[in-house]
Write an enzyme that holds these catalytic residues in place. Structure first.
Site, mmCIF file in Angstrom:
data_model
loop_
_atom_site.group_PDB
_atom_site.id
_atom_site.type_symbol
_atom_site.label_atom_id
_atom_site.label_comp_id
_atom_site.label_asym_id
_atom_site.label_seq_id
_atom_site.Cartn_x
_atom_site.Cartn_y
_atom_site.Cartn_z
ATOM 1 N N GLN A 224 0.862 -1.186 0.000
ATOM 2 C CA GLN A 224 0.000 0.000 0.000
ATOM 3 C C GLN A 224 0.897 1.234 0.000
ATOM 4 O O GLN A 224 1.511 1.589 1.006
ATOM 5 C CB GLN A 224 -0.918 -0.027 1.212
ATOM 6 C CG GLN A 224 -1.758 -1.302 1.301
ATOM 7 C CD GLN A 224 -2.776 -1.416 0.176
ATOM 8 O OE1 GLN A 224 -3.765 -0.690 0.136
ATOM 9 N NE2 GLN A 224 -2.536 -2.337 -0.759
ATOM 10 N N ALA A 265 -11.555 1.950 5.063
ATOM 11 C CA ALA A 265 -10.618 1.152 4.272
ATOM 12 C C ALA A 265 -9.840 2.027 3.288
ATOM 13 O O ALA A 265 -10.076 3.229 3.157
ATOM 14 C CB ALA A 265 -11.370 0.050 3.543
ATOM 15 N N HIS A 266 -8.913 1.372 2.569
ATOM 16 C CA HIS A 266 -8.010 2.130 1.695
ATOM 17 C C HIS A 266 -8.757 2.811 0.557
ATOM 18 O O HIS A 266 -9.715 2.294 0.009
ATOM 19 C CB HIS A 266 -6.877 1.242 1.167
ATOM 20 C CG HIS A 266 -7.315 0.048 0.379
ATOM 21 N ND1 HIS A 266 -6.424 -0.874 -0.115
ATOM 22 C CD2 HIS A 266 -8.535 -0.397 -0.010
ATOM 23 C CE1 HIS A 266 -7.070 -1.813 -0.773
ATOM 24 N NE2 HIS A 266 -8.347 -1.539 -0.724
ATOM 25 N N ASN A 267 -8.266 4.018 0.244
ATOM 26 C CA ASN A 267 -8.759 4.825 -0.871
ATOM 27 C C ASN A 267 -10.175 5.351 -0.690
ATOM 28 O O ASN A 267 -10.776 5.858 -1.634
ATOM 29 C CB ASN A 267 -8.658 4.069 -2.203
ATOM 30 C CG ASN A 267 -7.233 3.695 -2.534
ATOM 31 O OD1 ASN A 267 -6.877 2.518 -2.510
ATOM 32 N ND2 ASN A 267 -6.399 4.679 -2.803
#
Length: 363
Positions: A224, A265-267
């Site tokens: 990531q 969560a990511h993004n």
């Protein structure tokens, strides 16, 4: 226990109101004839406030408590003040304001500042600070903190004991990190943020690719490489986690309020002034608009787009885009277990019942 100023620090009501951020809220005082304005030491609920405290009425269901409250003064709406005047009710000094809950919030902020001084600036001797880190002279770094290479701590920022600020991360001016907040590398927090204990910003997002070279059903990790960017005036609750982006950053906009134990969560991108209650889970790459509210324990699937000004009721599972502002609810109401079982059985047969109904309509 409520916050109470020492008796010698009590303030006359009008002086207290003038000293807060209440000036823009269009308030005025309504007092019984010849009444002296009380001196105020604290703030409390209608049921618990004493005769040196101010209280407020923002929810009509508690209006009957006006008759019995011991509060020295009460913040009320103009309608409530007029009704009491027409009824001949007297005895309380009223602070009349269109927004009593907001005025209460401003007063609570003032009492918090008055009762909890920030303490002296400086770095505690037990903190570990990389030589390349930059800490403003007006910042305060508590015991056992770790500040890694290239990190920057802004003017007036306060870090409670045990905080970890990763390499290259930044904490903006006047932000407050309570004890044991963790910012991984590449996390940027804006000005006047409040982050509560146990929050973790910048952990790896959940990124894995099927990799048969590692074995049947095995997964290969996707590093990531993005970061986390948090805007100004954001509050993040205890044990909330915000993952770093896979390539682009995860974004939390200005004025966002996140409750405890939320998973971002990511993004994910959260628009300005959105408020999210506890235990919400937001899957990767979902975009939430501005001024949204999301009730506790709601779940949002990944790669969704939520419009501005959307209100999602608690416990709702959102699995598709929401393109229009408004209120959305997807909660199956609770009932006695036996009744719930009967209703659930009917729901499982809805498709069959629909076919039968259409057949009857054709006859």
């Amino acid at each position: 226990m409520p916050v109470l100023l020492d008796p010698e620090n009590a303030l006359a009501l009008d002086v207290l109101l003038a000293g807060t951020d209440a000036q823009g809220l269009d308030w005025h005082l309504s007092a019984p004839d010849a009444a002296d304005l009380p001196r105020i030491r604290g703030i409390g609920t209608l049921s618990s406030a004493g005769n040196e405290e101010i209280s407020f009425l923002s929810n009509p269901r508690y209006q009957n408590q006006l008759a019995t409250t011991r509060a020295a003064a009460v913040i009320v709406t103009p309608d409530v003040a007029q009704a009491r005047q027409e009824q001949g009710a007297s005895g309380h000094v009223l602070v009349v304001c269109k927004h009593p809950y907001l005025l209460y919030a401003r007063l609570a902020q003032w009492f918090e500042r008055a009762s909890r001084p920030a303490g002296p600036a400086g770095v505690h001797p037990s903190a570990v600070v990389d030589p390349s880190a930059e800490i403003d002279a007006d910042a305060r770094v508590g015991a056992q903190c770790v500040i890694e290479a290239g990190a920057r701590i802004g003017r007036g920022a306060r870090l409670g004991p045990g905080c970890v600020i990763g390499a290259g991360s930044t904490v903006g001016a006047d932000s407050l990190l309570h004890p044991r907040v963790t910012l991984y590398a590449g996390v940027h927090v804006g000005e006047r943020a409040i982050i509560h204990s146990g929050a973790v910003l910048g952990a790896d997002g959940f990124g894995f690719a099927p990799d048969p070279t590692l074995g049947r059903g095995a997964w290969g990790k996707i590093p990531q490489l993005g970061g986390v960017r948090v805007g100004n005036d954001v509050e993040i609750g205890a044990n909330t986690t915000i993952d770093r982006g896979a390539l682009d950053d995860t974004i939390v906009g200005d004025g966002v309020k996140l409750d405890n134990q939320i998973m971002v969560a990511h993004n994910v991108r959260i628009g300005a002034h959105t408020a999210i209650a506890a235990c919400v889970g937001i899957a990767g790459s979902t975009t939430i608009g501005e001024r949204c509210t999301i009730g506790g324990a709601s779940m949002l699937s990944g790669h969704l787009a939520i419009a501005d000004d959307v209100n999602i009721s608690g416990g709702t599972a959102v699995t598709s885009n929401i393109a229009k502002a408004g209120r959305y609810t997807g909660v199956y109401p609770y009932a006695e277990h036996s009744e719930w079982q009967r209703n659930a059985a009917v729901i499982q047969q809805l498709a069959l019942l629909r076919r039968r109904l259409r057949a009857l309509e054709r006859e």
